[in-house]
Design an enzyme around this catalytic site. Structure first.
Site, PDB file in Angstrom:
ATOM      1  N   HIS A  43       0.844  -1.200   0.000  1.00  0.00           N
ATOM      2  CA  HIS A  43       0.000   0.000   0.000  1.00  0.00           C
ATOM      3  C   HIS A  43       0.874   1.243   0.000  1.00  0.00           C
ATOM      4  O   HIS A  43       2.082   1.162   0.259  1.00  0.00           O
ATOM      5  CB  HIS A  43      -0.880   0.016   1.254  1.00  0.00           C
ATOM      6  N   HIS A 126       5.415   6.472  -0.755  1.00  0.00           N
ATOM      7  CA  HIS A 126       6.200   5.281  -1.105  1.00  0.00           C
ATOM      8  C   HIS A 126       5.420   4.022  -0.778  1.00  0.00           C
ATOM      9  O   HIS A 126       4.519   4.047   0.065  1.00  0.00           O
ATOM     10  CB  HIS A 126       7.535   5.274  -0.339  1.00  0.00           C
TER      11      HIS A 126
HETATM   12  P1  2AM Z   1       6.466   2.378   6.301  1.00  0.00           P
HETATM   13  O1  2AM Z   1       5.950   1.305   5.404  1.00  0.00           O
HETATM   14  O2  2AM Z   1       7.366   3.346   5.609  1.00  0.00           O
HETATM   15  O3  2AM Z   1       7.027   1.836   7.583  1.00  0.00           O
HETATM   16  C1  2AM Z   1       1.426   1.152   8.583  1.00  0.00           C
HETATM   17  O4  2AM Z   1       2.350   1.024   9.598  1.00  0.00           O
HETATM   18  C2  2AM Z   1       1.887   2.149   7.575  1.00  0.00           C
HETATM   19  O5  2AM Z   1       2.045   3.429   8.190  1.00  0.00           O
HETATM   20  C3  2AM Z   1       3.206   1.828   6.907  1.00  0.00           C
HETATM   21  O6  2AM Z   1       3.102   2.130   5.533  1.00  0.00           O
HETATM   22  C4  2AM Z   1       4.199   2.740   7.575  1.00  0.00           C
HETATM   23  O7  2AM Z   1       5.189   3.241   6.724  1.00  0.00           O
HETATM   24  C5  2AM Z   1       3.340   3.913   7.957  1.00  0.00           C
HETATM   25  N1  2AM Z   1       3.837   4.571   9.149  1.00  0.00           N
HETATM   26  C6  2AM Z   1       4.150   3.989  10.317  1.00  0.00           C
HETATM   27  N2  2AM Z   1       4.539   4.946  11.207  1.00  0.00           N
HETATM   28  C7  2AM Z   1       4.461   6.142  10.579  1.00  0.00           C
HETATM   29  C8  2AM Z   1       4.713   7.489  10.962  1.00  0.00           C
HETATM   30  N3  2AM Z   1       5.096   7.811  12.182  1.00  0.00           N
HETATM   31  N4  2AM Z   1       4.539   8.456  10.028  1.00  0.00           N
HETATM   32  C9  2AM Z   1       4.132   8.151   8.784  1.00  0.00           C
HETATM   33  N5  2AM Z   1       3.866   6.886   8.377  1.00  0.00           N
HETATM   34  C10 2AM Z   1       4.032   5.900   9.249  1.00  0.00           C
END
Ligand code: 2AM
EC number: 3.1.4.58
Length: 187
Positions: A43, A126
């Site tokens: 996602h 991303h």
């Molecule tokens: P990531 O894949 O780059 O880790 C569920 O955890 C989603 O939320 C993931 O896509 C994760 O990104 C994102 N996520 C987790 N913590 C976050 C934060 N503090 N700020 C923005 N995105 C976050």
């Protein structure tokens, strides 16, 4: 869902890829080293809300239904690496305006509701492909053209095998008719 009003859920909003796009993204994982994100979890996060009271869910679902942004095409043409958290991700060299419009609309709606999100993180669109990963090799691949129209409100739960996601609500940005079902007719 069995939940009492004092409970919280870890939530995020995301652009949710269609199955052919997921399949193509998985092909990019083949040469990577790390913990691969499973097919059904791929996602693009729009807003990470963290732990939220369950009582807020109706308002968060309504925000989703009220989004007025147009869908569009994302050309996923790069695979890159976040050194800090050792994530390999796929993304677009050029973020198309519709993604920024969608992000802005969602941000404003969340701020109006007093919901904090993406704390201390700039919005860097991303799709995480692998975690605990080493830096990816240079990959030559045909750009993936993803017509991104589905937005989802997702629950994330930690499980021994990794995160488990549950889509609590989703909608297509192609469908504007949902607004008529809301109080006030979407005005
Ligand atoms: P990531 O894949 O780059 O880790 C569920 O955890 C989603 O939320 C993931 O896509 C994760 O990104 C994102 N996520 C987790 N913590 C976050 C934060 N503090 N700020 C923005 N995105 C976050």
């Amino acid at each position: 869902m069995n939940a009492t009003s004092s409970e919280t859920m870890r939530l995020f909003y995301a652009l949710w890829p269609d199955n052919p796009t997921r399949t193509t993204l998985m092909q990019l994982q083949a040469p990577l080293h790390g913990r691969m994100i499973p097919y059904e979890n791929l996602h693009l996060t729009l807003a990470f809300l963290g732990e939220q009271p369950v009582s807020r869910l109706p308002a968060l679902k309504e925000i989703l239904l009220r989004l007025n942004a147009a869908p569009g095409e994302l050309v996923l043409d790069r695979v890159s690496y976040f050194t800090r958290n050792r994530i390999v991700w796929a993304g677009a060299s050029e973020t198309p305006p519709f993604v920024l419009t969608l992000y802005r609309e969602l941000s404003e709606a969340l701020m109006n509701q007093g919901v904090a999100f993406n704390e201390q993180h700039a919005f860097k669109p991303h799709i995480t492909l692998a975690r605990d990963a080493s830096s990816p090799p240079d990959l030559a691949f045909a750009p993936i053209r993803w017509r991104a129209h589905k937005v989802a409100l997702v629950r994330s739960e930690n499980a021994p095998q990794g995160s488990r996601y549950e889509v609590l609500a989703s909608r297509s940005l192609d469908e504007k008719w949902v607004l008529k079902d809301l109080p006030g007719g979407g005005a």
